[in-house]
Design an enzyme around this catalytic site. Structure first.
Site, PDB file in Angstrom:
ATOM      1  N   LYS A 151      -1.355  16.064  53.323  1.00 58.40           N
ATOM      2  CA  LYS A 151      -1.096  16.702  52.039  1.00 58.40           C
ATOM      3  C   LYS A 151      -1.785  17.926  52.118  1.00 58.40           C
ATOM      4  O   LYS A 151      -2.929  18.152  52.570  1.00 58.40           O
ATOM      5  CB  LYS A 151      -1.921  15.962  50.880  1.00 58.40           C
ATOM      6  CG  LYS A 151      -1.304  14.738  50.424  1.00 58.40           C
ATOM      7  CD  LYS A 151       0.119  14.876  49.626  1.00 58.40           C
ATOM      8  CE  LYS A 151       0.549  13.740  49.044  1.00 58.40           C
ATOM      9  NZ  LYS A 151       1.819  13.799  48.505  1.00 58.40           N
ATOM     10  N   LYS A 247      12.292   7.516  45.344  1.00 60.86           N
ATOM     11  CA  LYS A 247      11.269   6.970  45.124  1.00 60.86           C
ATOM     12  C   LYS A 247      11.467   6.059  43.540  1.00 60.86           C
ATOM     13  O   LYS A 247      12.468   6.997  42.883  1.00 60.86           O
ATOM     14  CB  LYS A 247      10.118   8.050  44.574  1.00 60.86           C
ATOM     15  CG  LYS A 247       9.207   8.693  45.410  1.00 60.86           C
ATOM     16  CD  LYS A 247       8.115   9.546  44.916  1.00 60.86           C
ATOM     17  CE  LYS A 247       7.522  10.210  46.118  1.00 60.86           C
ATOM     18  NZ  LYS A 247       6.542  11.175  45.604  1.00 60.86           N
TER      19      LYS A 247
END
Length: 321
Positions: A151, A247
């Protein structure tokens, strides 16, 4: 007659989880339970404020559709009855599981798909200082992680990747900017990441503001996350992305996710399957997509202080069924 219940559940995290948009110490999921009196099935979703969702708004949607569900709403009809998003995901996954139970099958048998022993999944390195991220990478690979998802925001991008690569020379690295690189020199940045053998770059620019990806070179495949919610989005992404991240919470459940895999292949886009923070209930529902994906990021439960039961097993960089 089907009976439907649902509840919000707060799941404390074992450690803070940080991305470019903020830090979380807990996640609130909504769980839907369906029963026909003999069999019971559960689905779970994670409402996301970035997509204008909250546990309250999801529960409101579920309450409105409850009469239709209890009168026998089919999974096919659900796709039109609720929009894409978390509420439909939890309900869709519960319907899949209830259908399987009523037929005396598991989800894999219902889908006529071979059930794998395990699937390699990313282990996410939360946004942090360079030193802390390198240390987290060392811990992850010592525990057997094979795929690290980094990230990042706009700060120390190359420096952090370099430190993690030095710590994890054999691991596959993917980076996730969470829409934070607008205005940066993407050509230079992508080339630098390529030199560190980064395997994928996820959503570098904001959704709806990603046209600059058409004009720059892609020595590393670029994956659409926030830019890709449902199958209708895919055709318009071909000129700027090589991959799409599917997702269940974004697309509204397993039904749409499976359709998205087919459409992505039609347009020669590679597939990633991802997740929001959540328990094994949510991750297990995404596994039929994961076995068709090039990259899998279903590590949500490893961030939880306590997983739901029965829990999937995470070991040696894989999720074991």
């Amino acid at each position: 007659m089907i009976q439907m219940t649902f509840q919000s559940v707060e799941l404390p995290l074992a450690k803070p989880f940080a991305i470019s948009r903020g830090i979380r110490t807990a996640v609130t999921v909504v769980r839907v339970s369906l029963t026909d009196g003999e069999f019971t099935a559960v689905g779970e979703c994670t409402p996301t404020a970035h997509y204008q969702e909250s546990p309250h708004s999801v529960c409101e949607q579920l309450e409105l559709i409850r009469p239709q569900v209890e009168q026998g709403l089919s999974r096919e009809a659900l796709q039109q009855a609720l929009p894409v998003g978390s509420a439909r995901n939890a309900l869709d996954c519960a319907m899949w599981r209830l259908d399987a139970a009523k037929q005396g099958k598991d989800l894999w048998q219902l889908l006529d798909m071979p059930k794998p022993v395990s699937v390699i999944t990313a282990e996410t390195l939360s946004l942090d200082s360079l030193e802390n991220m390198a240390n987290a990478a060392a811990v992850a690979v010592a525990g057997g992680a094979k795929l690290l998802k980094i990230k990042l925001d706009r700060e120390q991008i190359i420096e952090k990747v370099a430190a993690i690569r030095a710590t994890a020379p054999q691991a596959t690295l993917v980076v996730d900017a969470n829409e934070s690189w607008l205005g940066l020199d993407l050509d230079s940045l992508f080339q630098a990441l390529h030199e560190f053998n980064v395997a994928m770059i996820e959503q570098p620019l904001p959704a709806g503001n990603d046209k600059d990806l058409v004009r720059c070179l892609h020595p590393v495949p670029v994956c659409a996350d926030e830019s890709c919610h449902e199958r209708a989005d895919i055709a318009g992404l071909r000129d700027r992305y090589e991959m799409v991240n599917i997702k269940l919470d974004k697309c509204g459940g397993l039904t749409e996710a499976l359709a998205m895999t087919d459409v992505a292949r039609q347009f020669n886009l590679r597939i990633m399957v991802g997740c929001m923070l959540g328990s094994s209930i949510a991750m297990e529902a995404a596994l039929p997509v994961a076995v068709q994906a090039e990259r899998v990021d279903l590590d949500g439960p490893i961030w939880l202080a306590q997983d739901a039961e029965p829990a999937l097993r995470y070991e040696n960089g894989e999720v074991w069924l």
